[in-house]
Structures are given as structure tokens and as C-alpha cells.
Design a protein around this motif. Sequence first.
Motif, PDB file in Angstrom:
ATOM      1  N   UNK A 138       1.846  -6.092   2.016  1.00  0.00           N
ATOM      2  CA  UNK A 138       1.038  -5.337   1.039  1.00  0.00           C
ATOM      3  C   UNK A 138       1.637  -5.411  -0.491  1.00  0.00           C
ATOM      4  N   UNK A 139       0.729  -5.985  -1.115  1.00  0.00           N
ATOM      5  CA  UNK A 139       1.573  -6.069  -2.634  1.00  0.00           C
ATOM      6  C   UNK A 139       0.781  -5.149  -3.686  1.00  0.00           C
ATOM      7  N   UNK A 140       1.438  -4.674  -4.540  1.00  0.00           N
ATOM      8  CA  UNK A 140       0.947  -3.871  -5.534  1.00  0.00           C
ATOM      9  C   UNK A 140       1.325  -4.290  -7.117  1.00  0.00           C
ATOM     10  N   UNK A 141       0.381  -4.507  -7.872  1.00  0.00           N
ATOM     11  CA  UNK A 141       0.607  -4.961  -9.251  1.00  0.00           C
ATOM     12  C   UNK A 141      -0.442  -4.051 -10.098  1.00  0.00           C
ATOM     13  N   UNK A 142       0.022  -4.270 -11.458  1.00  0.00           N
ATOM     14  CA  UNK A 142      -0.544  -3.572 -12.771  1.00  0.00           C
ATOM     15  C   UNK A 142      -2.167  -4.104 -12.742  1.00  0.00           C
ATOM     16  N   UNK A 143      -3.058  -3.341 -13.487  1.00  0.00           N
ATOM     17  CA  UNK A 143      -4.218  -3.607 -13.446  1.00  0.00           C
ATOM     18  C   UNK A 143      -4.508  -4.838 -14.408  1.00  0.00           C
ATOM     19  N   UNK A 144      -3.755  -5.575 -15.094  1.00  0.00           N
ATOM     20  CA  UNK A 144      -4.076  -6.600 -15.810  1.00  0.00           C
ATOM     21  C   UNK A 144      -3.734  -7.922 -15.222  1.00  0.00           C
ATOM     22  N   UNK A 145      -3.186  -8.059 -13.975  1.00  0.00           N
ATOM     23  CA  UNK A 145      -2.834  -8.877 -13.286  1.00  0.00           C
ATOM     24  C   UNK A 145      -4.130  -9.679 -12.871  1.00  0.00           C
ATOM     25  N   UNK A 146      -4.137 -11.202 -13.105  1.00  0.00           N
ATOM     26  CA  UNK A 146      -5.468 -11.569 -12.837  1.00  0.00           C
ATOM     27  C   UNK A 146      -5.754 -12.196 -11.271  1.00  0.00           C
ATOM     28  N   UNK A 147      -4.529 -12.867 -10.753  1.00  0.00           N
ATOM     29  CA  UNK A 147      -4.560 -13.511  -9.562  1.00  0.00           C
ATOM     30  C   UNK A 147      -4.331 -12.449  -8.337  1.00  0.00           C
ATOM     31  N   UNK A 148      -4.737 -12.748  -7.294  1.00  0.00           N
ATOM     32  CA  UNK A 148      -4.699 -11.982  -6.067  1.00  0.00           C
ATOM     33  C   UNK A 148      -5.129 -12.970  -4.747  1.00  0.00           C
ATOM     34  N   UNK A 186      -1.958 -12.685   9.971  1.00  0.00           N
ATOM     35  CA  UNK A 186      -1.115 -12.119   8.981  1.00  0.00           C
ATOM     36  C   UNK A 186      -1.842 -11.440   7.945  1.00  0.00           C
ATOM     37  N   UNK A 187      -1.950 -10.273   7.847  1.00  0.00           N
ATOM     38  CA  UNK A 187      -3.033  -9.641   6.863  1.00  0.00           C
ATOM     39  C   UNK A 187      -2.104  -9.494   5.652  1.00  0.00           C
ATOM     40  N   UNK A 188      -2.740 -10.093   4.342  1.00  0.00           N
ATOM     41  CA  UNK A 188      -1.937  -9.819   3.170  1.00  0.00           C
ATOM     42  C   UNK A 188      -2.996  -8.769   2.212  1.00  0.00           C
ATOM     43  N   UNK A 189      -2.620  -7.818   1.661  1.00  0.00           N
ATOM     44  CA  UNK A 189      -3.436  -6.913   0.944  1.00  0.00           C
ATOM     45  C   UNK A 189      -3.017  -6.265  -0.371  1.00  0.00           C
ATOM     46  N   UNK A 190      -3.930  -6.752  -1.488  1.00  0.00           N
ATOM     47  CA  UNK A 190      -3.630  -6.330  -2.742  1.00  0.00           C
ATOM     48  C   UNK A 190      -4.084  -5.045  -3.329  1.00  0.00           C
ATOM     49  N   UNK A 191      -3.135  -4.487  -3.924  1.00  0.00           N
ATOM     50  CA  UNK A 191      -3.702  -3.246  -4.755  1.00  0.00           C
ATOM     51  C   UNK A 191      -3.342  -3.415  -6.184  1.00  0.00           C
ATOM     52  N   UNK A 192      -4.360  -3.126  -7.121  1.00  0.00           N
ATOM     53  CA  UNK A 192      -4.149  -3.176  -8.515  1.00  0.00           C
ATOM     54  C   UNK A 192      -4.602  -1.950  -9.378  1.00  0.00           C
ATOM     55  N   UNK A 193      -3.396  -1.412 -10.146  1.00  0.00           N
ATOM     56  CA  UNK A 193      -3.833  -0.329 -10.777  1.00  0.00           C
ATOM     57  C   UNK A 193      -2.592   0.080 -11.812  1.00  0.00           C
ATOM     58  N   UNK A 194      -2.948   0.660 -12.939  1.00  0.00           N
ATOM     59  CA  UNK A 194      -1.932   1.066 -13.746  1.00  0.00           C
ATOM     60  C   UNK A 194      -1.049   0.186 -14.322  1.00  0.00           C
ATOM     61  N   UNK A 195       0.153   0.492 -14.313  1.00  0.00           N
ATOM     62  CA  UNK A 195       1.339  -0.202 -15.003  1.00  0.00           C
ATOM     63  C   UNK A 195       2.209  -0.931 -14.015  1.00  0.00           C
ATOM     64  N   UNK A 196       2.119  -0.978 -12.818  1.00  0.00           N
ATOM     65  CA  UNK A 196       2.934  -1.166 -11.460  1.00  0.00           C
ATOM     66  C   UNK A 196       3.544  -2.495 -12.052  1.00  0.00           C
ATOM     67  N   UNK A 197       4.782  -2.935 -12.048  1.00  0.00           N
ATOM     68  CA  UNK A 197       5.146  -4.106 -12.588  1.00  0.00           C
ATOM     69  C   UNK A 197       5.257  -5.192 -11.089  1.00  0.00           C
ATOM     70  N   UNK A 198       5.437  -4.500 -10.121  1.00  0.00           N
ATOM     71  CA  UNK A 198       5.353  -5.259  -8.889  1.00  0.00           C
ATOM     72  C   UNK A 198       5.951  -4.722  -7.650  1.00  0.00           C
ATOM     73  N   UNK A 199       5.274  -4.687  -6.524  1.00  0.00           N
ATOM     74  CA  UNK A 199       5.814  -4.117  -5.610  1.00  0.00           C
ATOM     75  C   UNK A 199       5.652  -4.698  -4.093  1.00  0.00           C
TER      76      UNK A 199
END
Length: 251
Positions: A138-148, A186-199
Motif C-alpha cells: 500500500x502506497x500513499x502520496x499527496x494529491x499532486x502526484x501524477x504517476x500511480x 502481489x497487490x499494489x494499492x495507491x492512495x492519493x490525498x492532501x500533502x502526504x510526502x510518501x508512505x
Amino acid sequence: MIEIILSGANGRMGHVLQTMIAQQPEMQVVAGIDRETFSADFPTYQSIADCQVDADVIIDFSHYSAVPAVLDYSAAKKIPVVVATTGLTDEIKEQITKTAEQTAVFFSANMSLGINLLAKAIREITPVLEDEFNIEIVEKHHNQKKDSPSGTALLLADAVNDAVEEKKTYIYGRHGNDLENPLSELGIHAVRGGTIPGEHTVIYAGPDEVIELNHLALSRNIFASGAVKAAKYVSDKTTGLYDMEKLIDES
């Protein structure tokens, strides 16, 4: 003095790098490249092809569409290059390999020391768990990140596949009413929101127990710091392809 051409100099990471490099007594930015015009204490260009400034290394933290021109310039000028841009296509990755025959190329999907140590840990523990544990990322990033998904999520997934006996099939998100969820996926899941730098979280889910490996980026400084280390490391190399694992092993 290590003289640097900074590609993507006017972006978020470019500004972080400008500040960090200015704090390094043995390094300086001698030219900046960005598709948007901007002012700085060094010459700036909208196209790297127009840059005639001598340098020891290029740091590219731009957009994937700008990377081919940076690689062409690096190969033509025989200037080592650090490619820190994410979202690269297979064609660009092939160009990276070819460029490494002409000059030194440092490429990593993530410049964080912690992420690359996490990838190393994944290669150690995965063989022990492969037969009984589902593995998901599971990966989380800010809502301005373009690639997923993120390049880092793919780096970690590849670390899993480097360690297993039978390669896993990557599943990008899950939906449906009749899923089997076999160990071979192997599941890869993307979350986009706010200002998350990266998790990034790697989940090993087995019979009656779950193991989670987690990396949280608290600021963009960790990526800039890694790029600066990479620039110092590769600046005196002539040819070859280098990555963060090699840097760690030789530190």
C-alpha cells in the motif's frame, strides 16, 4: 568543487535541492534547467540542449518526459547523471542502460536511504514467508502526484520478486465479487490525498499472523539528501550503471 547542472530546478524537489546543495561546501549548482522560466543565482535554461556550462554531474529531478533529453545530453557531453525522476517508461529505462555505456548513470526509483534498506530487508525475509503468506503493498502520496503506482512501490515489489522462487503477478488495486487472491499475486494499492510526502507499507499476511514493514517520509529532504549523496558518489565515475544499493554497500 563538484559543479552540478540541476534539471527540474524550479520544481518542488528542485528548490529543496538548491537549498541543500548550497549547504555543501564542496558542491555548487552552476546551471538550472526547467521548462518554466525562473530566476536564480546561476544560469537557467528551458532546454538542457541549450546549456553550454561545464559541469561534473547532472541531477535530474524533473518530469519523465524531460529525461530522454537529459540522457542524450549526458551521453554526448560524457557528464555523469543522477536520474531521480519517477514514472519512467520502459523505453526510458532502456535508454538509461544504453547511456551507462557512454557515461556514469546513477538511477534509483527512490533516493531515500531508508527505502533502499527496506528493499534489502524484503529480499532477506521474503524467501522464508513465500510459501504461506500473501504479500501486498500500500502506497500513499499527496494529491499532486501524477504517476500511480509510485516508482517506490514498484521498487519494493521488484525486491519481492527478486527473492521468490516463483515470480508474482502484480495486481494494481482489487475489485470484483469473486476474487481468489492467490499467493501468486502481489497487490499494489495507491492512495492519493492532501500533502502526504510518501508512505509505503509492505504487508505479509499469513495464517493467524501479519507482518508489516513500513516507511514514512516526513519531508522531501530525505530524497534530496539521497540525490546529493548519489551525485558525490557518481561524479568521479566514467561509465556504468549505479544505484542506491551499490552506494550503501560501498559506504
